[in-house]
Each structure stands twice: as C-alpha cells, then as structure tokens.
Design a protein around this motif. Structure first.
Motif, short mmCIF file in Angstrom:
data_model
loop_
_atom_site.label_atom_id
_atom_site.label_comp_id
_atom_site.label_asym_id
_atom_site.label_seq_id
_atom_site.Cartn_x
_atom_site.Cartn_y
_atom_site.Cartn_z
N VAL A 83 67.58 54.03 80.10
CA VAL A 83 67.74 53.22 78.65
C VAL A 83 66.69 53.65 78.04
O VAL A 83 65.51 53.55 78.18
N ILE A 84 66.98 54.29 76.67
CA ILE A 84 65.95 54.73 75.55
C ILE A 84 66.23 53.80 74.62
O ILE A 84 67.29 53.32 73.90
N LEU A 85 64.80 53.11 74.05
CA LEU A 85 64.96 52.16 72.90
C LEU A 85 64.61 52.75 71.65
O LEU A 85 63.50 53.28 71.50
N GLN A 86 65.65 52.91 70.89
CA GLN A 86 65.41 53.71 69.66
C GLN A 86 64.87 52.72 68.72
O GLN A 86 65.07 51.58 68.41
N GLY A 87 63.76 53.11 67.99
CA GLY A 87 62.82 52.35 67.05
C GLY A 87 61.69 51.66 67.56
O GLY A 87 60.62 51.35 66.80
N ALA A 88 61.49 51.64 68.81
CA ALA A 88 60.47 50.93 69.49
C ALA A 88 59.18 51.55 69.48
O ALA A 88 58.03 51.12 68.97
N THR A 89 59.10 53.08 69.38
CA THR A 89 57.77 53.84 69.22
C THR A 89 57.43 53.85 67.91
O THR A 89 56.33 54.04 67.49
N GLN A 90 58.36 53.60 66.91
CA GLN A 90 57.89 53.50 65.48
C GLN A 90 57.40 52.04 65.02
O GLN A 90 57.19 51.98 63.77
N ASN A 91 57.36 51.24 65.94
CA ASN A 91 56.76 49.87 65.58
C ASN A 91 57.59 49.27 64.49
O ASN A 91 57.01 48.64 63.78
N GLN A 92 58.92 49.50 64.31
CA GLN A 92 59.93 49.08 63.27
C GLN A 92 61.00 48.12 63.78
O GLN A 92 61.70 47.55 63.28
N GLY A 93 60.93 47.60 65.05
CA GLY A 93 62.08 46.74 65.75
C GLY A 93 62.95 47.98 66.28
O GLY A 93 63.30 48.89 65.93
N ILE A 94 63.48 47.47 67.32
CA ILE A 94 64.37 47.95 68.24
C ILE A 94 65.83 48.09 67.24
O ILE A 94 66.32 46.98 66.81
N SER A 95 66.21 49.33 67.21
CA SER A 95 67.52 49.59 66.23
C SER A 95 68.87 49.73 67.04
O SER A 95 69.92 49.30 66.67
N LEU A 96 68.73 50.39 68.47
CA LEU A 96 69.74 50.60 69.07
C LEU A 96 69.16 50.95 70.67
O LEU A 96 68.20 51.28 70.81
N LEU A 97 70.21 50.93 71.37
CA LEU A 97 70.09 51.34 72.98
C LEU A 97 70.62 52.90 73.13
O LEU A 97 72.01 52.85 72.80
N GLU A 98 69.97 53.47 73.63
CA GLU A 98 70.82 55.03 74.13
C GLU A 98 70.57 55.01 75.55
O GLU A 98 69.78 54.98 76.04
N LEU A 99 72.14 55.26 76.17
CA LEU A 99 71.96 55.43 77.48
C LEU A 99 72.53 56.99 77.77
O LEU A 99 73.69 57.21 77.71
#
Length: 640
Positions: A195-211
């Motif tokens: 599972v990849i957390l989109q937005g987590a690395t940009q410190n902007q809040g998680i926007s979606l989960l990518e599987l």
C-alpha cells in the motif's frame, strides 16, 4: 523478503471508528468510496503480436508508449461504478481497434502492474470527525491521516490473502511502518510496498491509498477481474469498521512472516469472519460475496490468450459498448483517440463528461435551455417561436382528425404540400410536389392518424433539404438530404435496381418499394417494372425522412456564410446552442438577402444523430464528425 504473515485473529466487533460510523448512520460510506483503476495494456495484431504504430494519443486517461498503453479510469463513486468504467474504457478501446483489425491485450511484461486507488469521501471524514472525534480536541488533519493509516495497515496485512484467492503469486512486499505518516516516510523503500500513501511524503496530508501489483487477465473483457475488485472493496470496508493493530503491537505483527504462499484455509477463515460480521450488521452484499468466495474450492486461475479468446473479448467488448447510444460511443472514442479526458456519467441517459464538460447524447451541453430541448419535438410551437425572430417559415396546419382535414382542404387546394407527423419523424411522410387531389390528400392524412400521431400539413418550397449539425453555435456539418432513389442502367427494372442497390450497400438503410414508394413512382409515370434509361435518377420518395434510405452530401465548405448565420440564429431562437436544424435552401451558393423564397425553416432536433453526417456521397471513408464535435467542445471550454 518473505510475504506478510496473515493475522491470526479475525474481528466481528466494531472499534471506536466503526461504532461512530454505525451509530451515526454513516454505513453508506462503504458504497461511496471513490475508486480508480490503472492497467497496462498492449495493442496487437490478430495474431497477438505487438504493433509498431499505436493509433492512440497520450492524454489524462491514456498514456502511450509505442504499442503499449497505460489506461486510467476516472475516479468513480462505488466499486460497481468503477468496474463499469473499466468495462466501458476497454470496450471503447476494443471498438476503436476493431476498425483497424487490431486487438487489445494485457501487457505480459507488466502483467502484475495493475494499480487500484481508493479515496474516502471528504464529506464523510468531516462528518465523522464532527460527530464523534472533534470533542477529543484532536486535530482534523491528524484524525484524517489516522483513518487512512488504519486502512493502509489492514489492506497491507490482508494483501497475501487476496493474492492467494486470485491465484496470484505472493510478492516479496517491503513492509513500511504504517503507524503514522512520519514513520511511513522514514521506513518507505523504493521496492514493492503493498500500500502506497499518496501525499504523505509531501507533508500535505494523505490524499489517497494506492495498491499496486494487481494481475491483469485476458479472461475478462475488462482485463481485470470484477469479483476481485468487489472483494477488495469489501475488505476495505471491513478494515475500516473493525479494530486495527495497536501501535505497540505493530512491530511484532509486522515481523510475523511465513514462507511464500498462504494456505487456502486462511482465506476461508477471513471470508467466514467477514460473512459473520456482515450478517450481524445487515451488509447483504458482503454476505453474498463471501458465500461466492467460500464456494471457490481453488484459486481463480487465468486463461492464456489465444485467437479464440481474442474473438470472445471482441464480442464482449461490442456488447458492452452497446450500452451507450451511438453518438456517445463515437464521441468517447474520439476523446480516447485524441487523449482527451472523458467519463461515462450515466449510460442510460447518454451523459458523458468530456474534458470536464457534460454532454448528453453527443450533442446537448449545459449551455442549452431546458425549455428549448423540451419544445424541439413540437414542430408547430417551434415554428411560431422561430417566426417571431424574423426567420422565414413555411405555412403549416395541425390536423388532429379526418373531419379537420376535410375542412382544411379547400384552403390549401392547389398548393404543393407535405403531410407528416406533428411531433415526431415517421416513415409515413408524403410530399406532393404537385397539388394533390382531395382523395390523395385524405389518404396521406390517414396514414399519419392511424399510427396514433397528430398530422402536420406544410407548404412546399422548391429547393433542396439540408440538415445542419450545430455545436456551441458553430456548424459542425451541413449535409444535403437526397431522397431515396435509384439510377437506371438501361437494362434493369426499378425493382431490380432496388435489390441490386441494397446488395451493393449492405451498411446503408435498405431501399423499399412499399405502397408510398409505388405511389411516388406513379406520379412520375413509372412503376416497379419500368426500365429507366442509363443515368436517369428515379426518386422512390420525395421526402428524406429517417429510415427511408435517403443519402447525404456534405456541403458545409460550399454554402454561403450568410446561411450559416441564419441557421444558428434559428437554433438560438428556441434557447438552443447545440442541435440539428432542417432547412430548405434553393441555392446555397448565392448570399441570403432576406428575399422571399431564398430560405425556409423546417424543424429542430435536440439530439440529432451523427450517422447522416458521417457516411456521405463522394467520400470513400466516413467523416470524423465526433472528432469535429470534440474539437469544438475543447475549444469552447478553453476560451471561456
């Protein structure tokens, strides 16, 4: 690294988040999660070999690299809508390729490269926060990320069960720390993560989960298993509602691994637990799906591609594409070819979103007034509105019964007339180029009345009949409508010429020799057994009503510009900016100067078909009307 260990306990109880969802009546969120599917495909010839030239163009929902395609659906609300979006996308791709005798297949080198993305509705998150968690003085952004982290944990731990169920080899997933976004960023690796957390690395809040890493298959016309997607949606809901892994226990759970594959018994335990959970909370869809999964004694296997499989896929793609009206199919296909973003919003209503703009039946946009669309089928009402804008119209009379027709005849005696249905196009239209006798007139009226329609009597203006297709106040195509006819060769009878013509052009609406056609021949001094001289054009009808076998000729580049202006003015008179306009013009090459007899309005169509504008005389290949419509729609949006 070995595959992730499956959890030993399965929950039937709710956790605090699940309790708040159930207590506040928010279970509908399970059907409102947004889904997006990305697949890697390849364009092949009929033998299954990749082609050298790809007929598509890269865009928002399609990326092209040689023969390879990355097809991406629009985010949809609910997994069933997501599956439908995948089906339609595949069907339209297949349909476009079928015209060039090409096939669409999974990219075997990236066969595990299918990606599924999920997004929680923001309204659900804010409502859940305000009802159950705001009082805890928890920051909304932190709360929101915690929900996504909980989903990421559960989906990551259940990933190998899903792989086992669908006959996919277990991946050597690299498991990051899913306890907090910060821990995830620190532990995330460049290798494969379940599972990849989109937005987590940009410190902007998680926007979606990518599987990532879902295997594609040629077994299904969607080229991804629908049941697999429904199962993924069910597991997502289960994870959302039930207790997750306590932070203190994460390291121990994450360290429990097993060698490669998961046993079928573990799949059975999970589906049994979800079925019990679904039974307790009234989730009927989940119960049925779990029973199907439990009934699968063996993992779902894939079929190898073969020409026979390819033919089956093509047939299924054709069946799926048939759920859309022909205009919408063509417009979506044009958007697909040109890389323009498109989405089917409602197939039954013929509603698409093209480049962010809603389009109905390939023609109607939001720019039109609803009253104009509703009035377009009422010929008499539309003519009265148009006449008030100084647009020339022909005299006309509504006839509701035979008595009214008999009373009308003395007033129209001696005039050339057309008798047709008042509110719809039917094949019983009769055109009298010479004034009809009373018995001929009454026969024509009766043809309409017996079908249950109201009749409309209209004067005839000498000249050719034209149909204009208008999109955003621009004429996309203008065709002359030529009534059904045959051309003599000096040898064959008219009925033989009809038969030969139908055989020669099987893709056209066939010509008929019915009662009305025979009456038309009699008025020309001919009959079915007459032998026309070579090169003589014989009309079977004098009207070009849909379904009668009429032909069209594109004249948009030849008509004087003054006629284009009055045609658009006519459409605007009833509050429309898109649609079809029928007119009579005796001479399209001479400017319109408002003199009597130069122009006459016949009718408006709010949802005209592209067909009569595509296959036209003197052009060996069909006109790309959908492409022209698309260009106007995209240009008009960018200019706003």
């Amino acid at each position: 690294m070995a595959a992730i260990m499956i959890r030993e306990e399965w929950h039937v109880a709710l956790d605090e988040i699940g309790k708040q969802i159930v207590d506040n009546g928010l279970l509908m969120v399970l059907k409102n999660i947004r889904w997006q599917v990305q697949r890697h495909l390849v364009v092949c010839d009929r033998a299954g070999n990749p082609v050298k030239e790809n007929p598509f163009v890269s865009g928002e929902t399609l990326r092209v690299n040689g023969p390879k395609l990355t097809a991406i659906t629009y985010p949809t609300i609910g997994i069933d809508a997501g599956i439908t979006a995948v089906r339609r996308q595949t069907a339209l791709l297949q349909q476009e390729l079928a015209q060039q005798r090409l096939l669409l297949l999974p990219d075997q080198k990236k066969n595990k490269g299918g990606t599924v993305r999920l997004m929680l509705p923001e309204t659900f998150l804010t409502e859940l926060y305000e009802r159950g968690f705001q009082s805890m003085e928890l920051d909304y952004g932190v709360f929101r990320d915690q929900i996504y982290m909980k989903l990421a944990q559960g989906l990551a731990l259940h990933r190998v069960v899903l792989s086992q169920q669908w006959g996919q080899e277990s991946e050597n997933w690299q498991l990051p720390d899913y306890r907090t976004p910060a821990r995830y960023v620190q532990s995330a690796v460049s290798g494969k993560m379940p599972v990849i957390l989109q937005g987590a690395t940009q410190n902007q809040g998680i926007s979606l989960l990518e599987l990532p890493g879902w295997r594609l298959t040629s077994k299904y016309p969607e080229m991804i298993a629908p049941m697999m997607l429904r199962t993924l949606a069910m597991v997502t809901g289960y994870v959302l509602l039930t207790p997750g892994v306590p932070p203190a226990e994460w390291d121990n759970v994450a360290c429990k691994v097993q060698e490669t594959a998961v046993s079928p018994a573990q799949c059975i335990r999970l589906w049994t637990a979800i079925e019990r959970f679904a039974l307790k909370y009234g989730l009927v869809d989940w119960q049925g799906l779990c029973r199907q999964l439990l009934a699968s004694a063996a993992p779902v296997a894939d079929d190898e591609w073969s020409p026979k499989v390819g033919a089956q896929l093509q047939q299924q793609a054709d069946d799926l594409a048939a759920t859309l009206d022909s205009n919408s199919q063509s417009l979506a296909g044009a958007a697909l070819r040109q890389g323009v973003a498109w989405q089917v919003v409602d197939a039954s209503a013929g509603l698409l979103r093209i480049n962010g703009r809603l389009v109905k039946n390939g023609v109607i946009t939001q720019k039109n007034q609803a009253v104009g669309v509703a009035l377009s089928s009422d010929k008499d009402a539309v003519k009265r509105l148009v006449a008030r804008q100084a647009v020339p119209v022909l005299n006309g009379w509504v006839v509701t019964n035979r008595h009214a027709a008999q009373e009308l005849y003395p007033y129209i005696q001696g005039r050339a007339l057309t008798v047709k249905a008042a509110q719809t196009a039917v094949m019983n239209t009769t055109v009298f180029r010479l004034a009809p006798r009373q018995d001929e007139f009454m026969t024509a009226i009766n043809r309409i009345l017996v079908t249950g329609h109201v009749a409309y009597v209209e004067e005839v203006l000498p000249g050719s009949c034209y149909r204009a297709l208008v999109i955003n106040d621009q004429i996309c195509s203008l065709v002359e409508r030529i009534p059904a006819n045959v051309v003599g060769d000096g040898h064959r009878t008219i009925q033989e010429l009809v038969r030969v013509t139908n055989q020669r052009y099987p893709d056209r609406v066939p010509l008929h020799l019915g009662k009305l056609e025979r009456e038309t021949l009699i008025r020309q001094g001919l009959g079915p057994t007459s032998v026309p001289s070579r090169g003589t054009q014989v009309f079977l009808r004098f009207d070009a009503t849909n379904g009668t076998g009429f032909q069209t000729r594109e004249v948009g580049s030849s008509v004087d510009e003054s006629y284009q202006r009055i045609i658009v003015q006519t459409l605007n008179a009833v509050g429309l900016h898109d649609g079809g306009v029928d007119v009579i013009i005796p001479n399209i090459y001479q400017p319109y100067t408002q003199k009597p007899g130069q122009f006459a309005f016949l009718g408006i169509h709010s949802t005209p078909q592209y067909g009569m504008h595509e296959r036209v005389l003197l052009q060996p290949t069909p006109q790309d009307i959908a492409g022209k419509v698309l260009a106007i729609l995209c240009k008009s949006k960018s200019s706003r």
